[in-house]
Design an enzyme around this catalytic site. Structure first.
Site, PDB file in Angstrom:
ATOM      1  CG  ASP A   1      -6.162  -2.745  -4.209  1.00  0.00           C
ATOM      2  OD1 ASP A   1      -7.018  -1.949  -3.781  1.00  0.00           O
ATOM      3  OD2 ASP A   1      -4.959  -2.681  -3.893  1.00  0.00           O
TER       4      ASP A   1
ATOM      5  CB  SER B   1      -0.957  -0.043   1.194  1.00  0.00           C
ATOM      6  OG  SER B   1      -2.021   0.857   1.028  1.00  0.00           O
TER       7      SER B   1
ATOM      8  CG  HIS C   1      -5.339  -2.785  -0.288  1.00  0.00           C
ATOM      9  ND1 HIS C   1      -4.740  -2.169  -1.353  1.00  0.00           N
ATOM     10  CD2 HIS C   1      -4.793  -2.205   0.811  1.00  0.00           C
ATOM     11  CE1 HIS C   1      -3.895  -1.252  -0.931  1.00  0.00           C
ATOM     12  NE2 HIS C   1      -3.902  -1.258   0.383  1.00  0.00           N
TER      13      HIS C   1
END
Length: 732
Positions: free
Chosen positions: A676, A590, A708
């Site tokens: 995602d 991320s 994600h």
């Protein structure tokens, strides 16, 4: 890589055999897990039971809890329900079905309610007398009984066609989606249904089929996406009122705002009252292409209206107060998470003055026992969990604002609730070296210390077979004259005098703590088992070091926080004798993946390998790809097309990693999930394509069915194998 020789997981086997066979497998499952070596492996991680919901019985004598087991072979998970005495003795697994059973809660001291196959069931605490209570065609997604057990809230999804229009009835096989506004996707799915809470009456025969939708006719979700659950609703002690969390916005307005409120719903009159805002409140108009921090909604005179995240209400035991988690500003997911206390009779609000985020809380009992009688406390207290200096500990707060610390351990406490009629706290805890287990905590009395008793040992049979890495803590000077806390994990096979390849761990968020978390993917112990030192800095932008430290990252993704990464790895390379400075790698997901992409252009040959998972690569394209637009607005300040640009926006877009590719010179592995929708998979593909077109060794691990995170067992094992094969190739 070494493998597990034999794994027999009873709960997993239950998915493919008869109930009788499943029950027998449950009895023998945990005793037959034997590891081939003393080193952690992906298979060992997936063999571990994962403790979920935990609740003490009303009389405090027992604890019911949920555990998830996973089968790599079958690529499935299975949820089971267990019960034990409050001291941890007499643990029993109540599940005998091949179906997952979850969400256990006590109806009384002898009866447990739970969800099986989308319906609410009940059973005795020994697993007998199973009875189906609801009949919803398998649509129950969560539930909460009223204190008097005469009503129950049921969460279920309803069709939602406000944003994605319904296709014509004569085209039943059409797969196209006609989208008319924003928020048509959220996290990992297209928004074609939303959850609503329904109130049902309860009789001796079960739950009535006539349901009352609390949000009848309203196009809003409750609980809130993407992570909200039944904790976002609460019953009053007299069972007449429900407090619930809701962000009453849709489309573009929803996508740029974090403004959710706490509402009271009277089940008799069906009237609703907003506890956060006056009845005549009108939200100011906002420019959807600029940060809300500079707009009227966050003007000082408007902040009294609770314009940020407000969620997870809980009534005080006497019903006079409602407390909830509250952020002050709209559009900012990482604002200080405060405890708000609302007095129902007067409508006044107070906030606990605390230096860090409150993550979870519960009310303390409001009756104090004396020798002659019970006396009601005039200053009700709350217990809460908060991160400070890289650990999540327990605290006690009075309504007067006085805060005392209850625990001081290198751990992360993750849930908290009262037990034993308020005499003890039932909680869960994990660390960088141990997965979640259940504890009973006795708050200090007078000058006595807090008493902590571990009552579950879910994965002891696996952990006892493993050699684990040791953790160290350092405070490292930063380039702005401050210090950052850095966790360092030693290799599991550590030998004095040897040097080891070392990984810089880059945290995500960008405002998520590097605390004592246990992860089944980003697991420091499996990195240690593979012979790596792990350096994990609490850089600028992370909570637990004051709000100023946390907020310095917004608008400055490529400034001080990147200097902090380099300060941490340079300290390790120059000062720690076991770190091999010629074998350094950087990894992260991320915002951590973004960090890796950016470090690849500025590291000056420090690193020999990079791994970026679900990272942002091109910030201009991400601005329009991500679904929750308030995030990019707050972090970047404004859309990339504005001229002239605000200083933070100009810096952000100028320093986007995709503009640094000409300086890339180091092998890189890019990982991404196609589902995602927070950071779209095209970001990872762009980075991989750029590296290969430059002639840099690179690989792309793409998951068509993951979001994600990586949630499927075989994908999880593939992730770990690919991760370490890549690192071993370049660092060993």
């Amino acid at each position: 890589m070494k493998r597990i020789a034999t794994i027999v997981l009873a709960a997993v086997l239950g998915m493919c055999c008869s109930n009788a066979q499943a029950e027998e497998n449950v009895k023998i499952g945990k005793q037959n897990i034997k590891l081939a070596s003393r080193m952690m492996t992906p298979e060992a991680l997936w063999a571990m039971g994962r403790i979920g919901g935990v609740e003490a019985s009303p009389d405090g004598s027992q604890v019911v809890f949920q555990v998830g087991y996973y089968s790599v072979k079958q690529n499935k998970g299975h949820q089971v329900i267990c019960v034990m005495n409050a001291d941890g003795s007499n643990r029993q697994q109540l599940t005998t079905s091949a179906k997952s059973e979850s969400d256990p809660t006590w109806l009384d001291a002898q009866t447990i309610a739970f969800v099986s196959d989308g319906e609410i069931w009940s059973m005795k605490a020994d697993g007998s007398e199973r009875k189906q209570l609801s009949k919803t065609d398998g649509k129950v997604e969560g539930f909460k009984f009223s204190p008097d057990r005469k009503h129950v809230i049921i969460l279920k999804s309803i069709d939602f066609n406000e944003i994605i229009q319904k296709n014509p009835d004569d085209l039943p096989k059409a797969t196209g989606r006609r989208v008319t506004d924003l928020m048509y996707r959220h996290w990992d799915h297209y928004v074609e249904s939303i959850q609503h809470p329904f109130v049902c009456s309860v009789s001796d025969d079960g739950i009535a089929t006539n349901m009352t939708d609390i949000l009848e006719g309203e196009p809003y979700e409750c609980p809130m996406e993407p992570f909200g659950g039944i904790e976002q609703l609460a019953w009053s002690p007299d069972s007449k009122t429900i407090a619930y969390t809701c962000r009453k916005k849709t489309g573009l307005e929803y996508s740029i705002s974090t403004d959710s409120d706490i509402y009271l719903y009277n089940i008799g009159t069906r009237e609703t009252k907003n506890l956060c805002k006056p009845a005549d409140y009108v939200a100011p108009k906002n420019d959807p292409t600029r940060t809300l921090k500079i707009q009227a909604v966050n003007a000082p005179e408007n902040l009294k209206n609770n314009v940020g995240y407000d969620q997870n209400p809980q009534f005080s035991p006497d019903g006079e107060y409602v407390a909830w988690l509250s952020m002050e500003r709209d559009g900012y997911e990482a604002d200080l998470n405060r405890l708000c206390i609302y007095h129902l009779a007067t409508g006044t609000k107070r906030y606990i003055n605390w230096k860090s985020d409150v993550d979870a809380f519960c009310w303390a009992p409001q009756e104090v026992k004396s020798k002659q009688r019970k006396v009601k406390s005039t200053d009700p207290q709350l217990y809460f969990i908060s991160v400070w200096n890289g650990c999540c500990n327990m605290y006690c707060a009075s309504q007067k604002g006085e805060v005392t610390q209850l625990t001081e351990t290198w751990d992360d406490w993750t849930s908290i609730q009262m037990a034993n009629n308020g005499q003890r706290i039932l909680a869960t805890r994990q660390s960088l070296s141990t997965p979640t287990d259940i504890y009973m905590v006795t708050p200090p009395v007078k000058k006595q210390a807090t008493k902590i008793e571990q009552i579950s040992f879910e994965n002891k049979h696996i952990l006892d077979q493993l050699t684990l890495g040791k953790m160290q803590q350092y405070w490292v000077p930063t380039t702005d004259g401050k210090k950052e806390l850095v966790w360092v994990m030693l290799p599991a096979n550590y030998e004095e005098g040897k040097k080891y390849p070392t990984l810089l761990f880059c945290e995500g968020g960008p405002q998520s703590p590097v605390s004592q978390f246990w992860s089944y993917r980003w697991n420091f112990q499996i990195m240690a088992a593979n012979g790596y030192v792990v350096v994990a800095p609490n850089r600028h932008g992370l909570p637990g070091f004051g709000q100023e430290w946390k907020e310095e990252i917004s608008g400055d993704w490529t400034g001080q926080c990147m200097n902090d990464y380099l300060s941490a790895i340079d300290f390790a390379a120059d000062s720690l004798p076991f770190v091999d400075k010629n074998r350094l790698g950087a990894v992260g997901a991320s915002f951590g993946g973004f960090s890796v992409y950016y470090l690849a252009g500025i590291h000056n040959k420090r690193f020999k390998a990079f791994i970026a998972h679900d990272g942002a690569f091109n910030l201009a394209s991400m601005y329009l790809e991500t679904e929750e637009n308030w995030f990019s607005n707050w972090e970047y300040d404004e859309a990339y097309w504005h001229r002239p640009q605000m200083p933070n926006a100009k810096k952000t877009y100028h320093d986007s990693p995709h503009k640094m590719v000409e300086k890339w010179d180091t092998p890189i592995l890019c990982i991404h999930g196609e589902k995602d929708y927070r950071i779209c998979y095209t970001q990872g593909m762009q980075a991989f394509n750029a590296a290969r077109m430059k002639g840099i060794p690179a690989e792309l691990l793409i998951f068509p069915d993951e979001n994600h995170w990586v949630l499927k067992p075989q994908n999880g094992v593939l992730w770990q194998r690919t991760f370490f094969n890549w690192l071993d190739r370049w660092l060993k």
